[in-house]
Design a protein around this motif. Structure first.
Motif, PDB file in Angstrom:
ATOM      1  N   ALA A 391     -11.219 116.480  27.644  1.00 53.15           N
ATOM      2  CA  ALA A 391     -12.152 116.689  27.941  1.00 53.15           C
ATOM      3  C   ALA A 391     -11.961 116.630  29.454  1.00 53.15           C
ATOM      4  O   ALA A 391     -10.964 116.404  30.161  1.00 53.15           O
ATOM      5  CB  ALA A 391     -11.943 115.392  27.403  1.00 53.15           C
ATOM      6  N   ASN A 392     -12.717 117.225  29.964  1.00 53.53           N
ATOM      7  CA  ASN A 392     -13.097 117.860  31.067  1.00 53.53           C
ATOM      8  C   ASN A 392     -14.010 116.541  31.894  1.00 53.53           C
ATOM      9  O   ASN A 392     -15.245 116.803  31.731  1.00 53.53           O
ATOM     10  CB  ASN A 392     -13.509 118.665  31.244  1.00 53.53           C
ATOM     11  CG  ASN A 392     -13.776 119.178  32.932  1.00 53.53           C
ATOM     12  OD1 ASN A 392     -13.366 117.954  33.987  1.00 53.53           O
ATOM     13  ND2 ASN A 392     -13.707 120.439  33.407  1.00 53.53           N
ATOM     14  N   GLY A 393     -14.100 114.956  32.053  1.00 56.28           N
ATOM     15  CA  GLY A 393     -14.651 114.378  32.433  1.00 56.28           C
ATOM     16  C   GLY A 393     -15.211 113.946  31.027  1.00 56.28           C
ATOM     17  O   GLY A 393     -14.942 113.228  29.983  1.00 56.28           O
ATOM     18  N   ALA A 394     -16.677 114.135  31.110  1.00 58.07           N
ATOM     19  CA  ALA A 394     -17.333 113.475  30.116  1.00 58.07           C
ATOM     20  C   ALA A 394     -17.423 114.861  29.186  1.00 58.07           C
ATOM     21  O   ALA A 394     -18.231 114.561  27.949  1.00 58.07           O
ATOM     22  CB  ALA A 394     -18.932 112.446  30.597  1.00 58.07           C
ATOM     23  N   THR A 395     -17.455 115.549  29.296  1.00 57.15           N
ATOM     24  CA  THR A 395     -17.223 116.576  28.645  1.00 57.15           C
ATOM     25  C   THR A 395     -16.493 116.623  27.753  1.00 57.15           C
ATOM     26  O   THR A 395     -15.182 117.436  28.399  1.00 57.15           O
ATOM     27  CB  THR A 395     -18.104 118.145  29.545  1.00 57.15           C
ATOM     28  OG1 THR A 395     -19.178 117.773  29.937  1.00 57.15           O
ATOM     29  CG2 THR A 395     -18.096 119.035  28.827  1.00 57.15           C
ATOM     30  N   THR A 396     -16.608 117.334  26.462  1.00 52.23           N
ATOM     31  CA  THR A 396     -15.577 117.312  25.450  1.00 52.23           C
ATOM     32  C   THR A 396     -15.002 119.284  24.808  1.00 52.23           C
ATOM     33  O   THR A 396     -16.422 119.681  25.174  1.00 52.23           O
ATOM     34  CB  THR A 396     -15.289 116.852  24.183  1.00 52.23           C
ATOM     35  OG1 THR A 396     -15.632 115.212  24.841  1.00 52.23           O
ATOM     36  CG2 THR A 396     -14.145 117.036  23.253  1.00 52.23           C
ATOM     37  N   GLN A 420     -15.736 127.225  35.362  1.00 51.22           N
ATOM     38  CA  GLN A 420     -15.320 126.568  36.345  1.00 51.22           C
ATOM     39  C   GLN A 420     -16.225 126.283  37.508  1.00 51.22           C
ATOM     40  O   GLN A 420     -15.065 127.429  38.625  1.00 51.22           O
ATOM     41  CB  GLN A 420     -13.808 125.594  35.833  1.00 51.22           C
ATOM     42  CG  GLN A 420     -14.009 125.319  34.291  1.00 51.22           C
ATOM     43  CD  GLN A 420     -14.563 124.491  33.926  1.00 51.22           C
ATOM     44  OE1 GLN A 420     -15.365 123.577  34.341  1.00 51.22           O
ATOM     45  NE2 GLN A 420     -15.739 124.944  32.678  1.00 51.22           N
ATOM     46  N   VAL A 425      -9.417 120.976  38.027  1.00 49.13           N
ATOM     47  CA  VAL A 425      -9.949 120.737  36.884  1.00 49.13           C
ATOM     48  C   VAL A 425      -8.468 119.805  36.140  1.00 49.13           C
ATOM     49  O   VAL A 425      -7.642 120.384  36.143  1.00 49.13           O
ATOM     50  CB  VAL A 425      -9.555 121.772  35.640  1.00 49.13           C
ATOM     51  CG1 VAL A 425     -10.150 121.808  34.482  1.00 49.13           C
ATOM     52  CG2 VAL A 425     -11.367 123.122  36.741  1.00 49.13           C
ATOM     53  N   ARG A 426      -9.526 118.863  35.913  1.00 45.52           N
ATOM     54  CA  ARG A 426      -8.281 118.110  35.727  1.00 45.52           C
ATOM     55  C   ARG A 426      -8.506 117.330  33.579  1.00 45.52           C
ATOM     56  O   ARG A 426     -10.234 116.543  34.012  1.00 45.52           O
ATOM     57  CB  ARG A 426      -8.400 116.214  36.278  1.00 45.52           C
ATOM     58  CG  ARG A 426      -7.659 116.218  37.669  1.00 45.52           C
ATOM     59  CD  ARG A 426      -7.921 114.989  38.333  1.00 45.52           C
ATOM     60  NE  ARG A 426      -7.129 115.060  39.638  1.00 45.52           N
ATOM     61  CZ  ARG A 426      -7.461 116.119  40.674  1.00 45.52           C
ATOM     62  NH1 ARG A 426      -8.392 116.126  40.442  1.00 45.52           N
ATOM     63  NH2 ARG A 426      -6.605 115.551  41.402  1.00 45.52           N
ATOM     64  N   THR A 428      -8.350 115.732  30.591  1.00 44.93           N
ATOM     65  CA  THR A 428      -7.859 114.725  29.757  1.00 44.93           C
ATOM     66  C   THR A 428      -7.532 115.124  27.933  1.00 44.93           C
ATOM     67  O   THR A 428      -8.183 115.373  27.436  1.00 44.93           O
ATOM     68  CB  THR A 428      -8.492 113.174  29.981  1.00 44.93           C
ATOM     69  OG1 THR A 428      -8.707 112.993  31.118  1.00 44.93           O
ATOM     70  CG2 THR A 428      -7.750 111.793  28.826  1.00 44.93           C
TER      71      THR A 428
END
Length: 859
Positions: A391-396, A420, A425-426, A428
């Protein structure tokens, strides 16, 4: 002449008298110097009249001379008056026929001294503390030794004189003398030992006739392969492998399983100590031993890869330690054993229970023309768990569209990253068991600010990157807590280049000022210090001329394999005709690049300190040859010249470490050199080594002319070249009698610039004046000061040199320093000869000893 009484039967040596008595039938009177001819061997000599005038018995005598020999008995010839007379009282001339001459068949002459016909030496190989070095001195004839002491044979081990003592035995009527020296702790000889002199220790050595023995050493056996090593190998470090698969144990030198320097280590030679510490792994043992490339051990490796068998999954509490099984199982080439107290140290196993991502960061450039405009990959070790999502923040992210997974490799696609924004870009990584890992990608955009394709347009650089032949390095891989970081670069068509922004080097320098980045290719490596910018003369002026700051430039470091270049091959064949290239011919080059435009604004050819370049030797080379050298290509003369270098063995492979103040084309070559006029010369090993390394040259016709004196200009030129600091590029004459255009101008100007010519008074150098030994000591002392060699404080007395009072006071401490460092010694045990002329042999010796003392070449 009624009869002739001849010398008694027996041997007569040099200085012995052969006396003859001529008996007449009446008294006679003698005038002048009559003589009797003798034949000794094949030589006619004269026994001269001594006494007897007025009697009937005349005495004649001949004194035997050195070098005469007659083993069949001398012969008596005729009596000759030589302008004199032999008359009786009445004035009648004597009849000169010699009658009744005694037998001389057993009157023998041996005035040839015993000589040393040859010296048998120890077999080539490695010797350790406690081993015996045995020598046999063979004499040309039997000798007898008399005296309180016993003869001694002096040998030189790594610059230190040692005494081989006479093995107990007869010293009467023998033609062999046997000597032995027991190697002591601290003895070292990496280039073979040297036999010095045979000393009688206050005694006398004569043959049966009484001729003194000639102690000149003849036909000495080859000792260049007699190596002394008394240092036991030690464990110097360890590296724990990924996933606890292995631990690399590093030793100070190549190791073997037998004391004769052969055989590969086996698992039984090491012991692994395991401590659980409440960890989840229950046991660890040695599975096998390997080379670092995974191959089987063959013996002589400096790093042993210990493959581990682990029961359970370590959680990071467990520790291991690798030690020798005992003190008699692991040896170096000389047979020195690794002591049982050696240890890898306590090593904590990696926590393998939690998932691991590596690397944890990367870079991406949105500019299509950038090297970093490509997919980004990382490796995910799940350790039994499952990757659920990214995931990139709330976006999978969407599998297959934004990223892919193949085995343990996760690839973030550039189609996703291009969309991006610039920044970090973090991502998870969500993993089963409610755990996660973070992967940070630095996104930049270096697209030129105008779109007309103008190469002078200034790109907007967000983050500087290290470019390895088109591959961008993840800066998070660089750990400045260590001493260095290695960039392994794959060459393209024999060319490997790395571009490093100056601002990155500055950042690394702020964390570790001594940090080194090693650029490594299959054919060579370049060790780049992080303070590179401060080492380039004239860089500030270059930046000012281009209206740039230090952070605006990059260094493009290029290593090119020139082994196939015919020009360099021809230069080697012409300049070093006996050489055999070892490894590659490598061009080391540094360009200074404007990071804004990508344009080259200059090159870095010279540096304020010596930088290290490394050339690997062929992997099948088990030993480095005795006569080898490293050479740099001189663009002006189109010749290869000496450059300081040392050898080192890592994991069984030999490497040559070249230390130089300039970039150039470098080559390492075996260079076998010999001269017909130094075969019995005391300086032979030094002359041969200096010639092999390119420090000195012969005079032609296969000769060196070791005893010829050298001029100030000749010595200065050779000394400057030996330091590898280049020559002066200025045109101002340093002295009134050193004119621009003469062959030695640049070298003398450089020596003056380096402060090596403080012994010269006034404005006249006197280049053709022969150099004295005290002047040589002054120049060498200035070199020691220039190179900042640490000097111990102990005081060295010079009283043993009876002529030391004749040293000019200004040179006394320079002479003392040279004796202290064993760079210079006396011309004999009691003389230093400060006013004596420096010879070509002495020049070769002091250059080798000086460079060894400075650590610039191997001892």
């Amino acid at each position: 002449m009624a009869s002739i009484l001849v010398p008694a039967s027996g041997y007569y040596g040099a200085g012995n008298n052969l006396d003859f008595t001529v008996h007449l039938n009446e008294p006679v009177f003698v005038t002048g110097t009559p003589s009797i001819s003798l034949v000794i061997g094949t030589t006619v000599v004269q026994a001269a009249y001594v006494s007897g005038s007025g009697t009937d018995a005349l005495q004649f005598r001949y004194t035997v001379q050195a070098g005469q020999m007659d083993t069949n008995g001398i012969s008596v010839g005729t009596l000759t008056l030589n302008g004199g007379s032999i008359k009786d009282n009445a004035g009648n001339d004597a009849e000169l026929t010699l009658n009744s001459v005694g037998s001389t068949a057993n009157v023998l002459v041996d005035a040839i001294p015993p000589t040393i016909s040859g010296i048998e030496v120890p077999n080539a190989g490695f010797y350790k503390s406690g081993d015996s070095l045995d020598f046999t001195v063979n004499m040309s004839k039997n000798i007898t030794f008399t005296g309180i002491g016993t003869p001694q044979l002096e040998i030189n081990i790594g610059g230190t004189n040692r005494i081989a003592s006479l093995i107990s035995g007869t010293l009467s009527n023998t033609n062999t003398l046997q000597f032995s020296y027991t190697v002591q702790d601290g003895d070292h000889a990496n280039d073979g030992i040297i036999i010095g002199t045979l000393s009688l220790n206050g005694g006398l050595m004569k043959d049966a006739i009484g001729n003194d023995a000639d102690l000149t050493l003849n036909n000495i056996g080859n000792t260049s392969g007699v190596f002394i090593d008394t240092t036991a190998p030690t464990i110097i470090g360890h590296i724990l492998g990924n996933g606890n698969a292995y631990i690399d144990v590093m030793f100070s030198e190549g190791i073997f399983t037998t004391s004769n320097g052969s055989g590969a280590l086996t698992s039984s030679d090491l012991r692994l100590n395991f401590t659980r510490n409440n960890g989840s792994a229950s046991s660890v043992s040695i599975h096998s031993l390997k080379k670092t490339d995974g191959g089987d051990l063959t013996g002589g490796e400096t790093t042993i890869r210990v493959m581990l068998d682990i029961t359970g999954i370590p959680n990071g509490n467990e520790t291991i330690e690798v030690v020798p099984v005992d003190g008699a199982s692991i040896f170096d080439l000389a047979g020195n054993a690794v002591e049982s107290s050696q240890s890898s140290g306590t090593v904590t196993l990696l926590d393998m229970c939690a998932p691991v991502i590596s690397p944890t960061s990367a870079s991406f450039d949105k500019y299509a023309g950038a090297a970093a405009n490509s997919n980004v990959t990382t490796t995910l070790m799940l350790n039994g768990k499952t990757l659920i999502s990214i995931a990139n923040g709330a976006t999978t992210l969407v599998l297959g569209t934004d990223y892919t997974v193949s085995g343990n490799t996760v690839t973030i696609l550039k189609t996703y990253l291009t969309e991006q924004p610039v920044g970090t870009v973090r991502l998870t990584f969500m993993i089963s068991g409610e755990s996660s890992q973070m992967f940070a990608i630095s996104v930049s955009d270096t697209t030129p600010s105008n779109s007309n394709g103008d190469s002078d347009s200034t790109p907007t650089v967000i983050n500087p990157v290290i470019d390895q032949n088109g591959v961008t390095l993840n800066l998070n891989k660089i750990d400045t807590m260590k001493s260095s970081f290695t960039l392994e670069v794959t060459p393209k068509d024999g060319v490997a280049s790395v571009s490093i922004p100056a601002r990155i080097l500055t950042g690394l320098e702020g964390k570790n000022a001594a940090f080194i980045i090693e650029i490594k290719t299959p054919y060579g490596s370049y060790q780049v210090p992080v303070n590179l910018a401060s080492l380039i003369p004239g860089l500030k002026d270059m930046l000012a001329a281009n209206n740039l700051k230090a952070e605006d430039i990059s260094f493009k470091i290029t290593l090119t394999d020139k082994s196939g270049n015919k020009d360099f091959q021809a230069a080697l064949a012409n300049g070093l005709p006996n050489s055999q290239v070892m490894g590659a011919i490598v061009d080391f080059h540094v360009e200074i690049i404007n990071s804004k435009t990508g344009k080259n604004i200059g090159t870095a050819d010279q540096f304020n300190q010596a930088l290290t370049r490394v050339i690997p030797m062929p992997k099948n080379m088990t030993l480095m040859p005795t006569q080898w050298g490293a050479f740099s290509f001189n663009e002006s003369t189109k010749k290869f010249e000496f450059i300081p270098a040392k050898k080192v063995q890592i994991d069984g492979v030999w490497y040559v470490m070249i230390s130089s103040y300039s970039n150039s084309v470098y080559v390492v070559a075996e260079n076998t050199v010999s001269f017909s006029d130094i075969l019995e010369h005391w300086g032979k090993p030094f002359v041969q080594l200096a010639a092999a390394k390119g420090l000195v040259d012969g005079v032609g016709d296969g000769k060196y002319d070791p005893n010829r004196s050298v001029t100030r200009a000749e010595f200065t030129a050779m000394l400057v070249r030996s330091l590898g600091r280049g020559t002066s590029t200025g045109s101002t004459s340093p002295y009134d009698d050193v004119k621009s255009g003469v062959w030695y101008f640049d070298e003398i100007a450089k020596a003056k610039e380096l402060g090596l010519l403080n012994f010269v008074n006034g404005n006249s150098f006197k280049p053709d004046q022969l150099l004295t030994r005290e002047e040589m000591a002054s120049m060498l002392a200035e070199v020691i000061s220039l190179e900042r060699l640490p000097i111990t404080k102990e005081f060295v007395r010079l009283d043993d040199y009876k002529d030391i009072v004749s040293v000019d006071a200004v040179y006394l401490e320079d002479v003392r320093l040279m004796v202290k460092l064993q760079i210079m010694t006396g011309t004999d045990a009691n003389s230093f000869s400060p006013k004596g002329e420096t010879t070509r042999a002495q020049t070769a010796v002091v250059f080798i000893r000086m460079l060894q003392a400075l650590g610039m070449i191997d001892r």
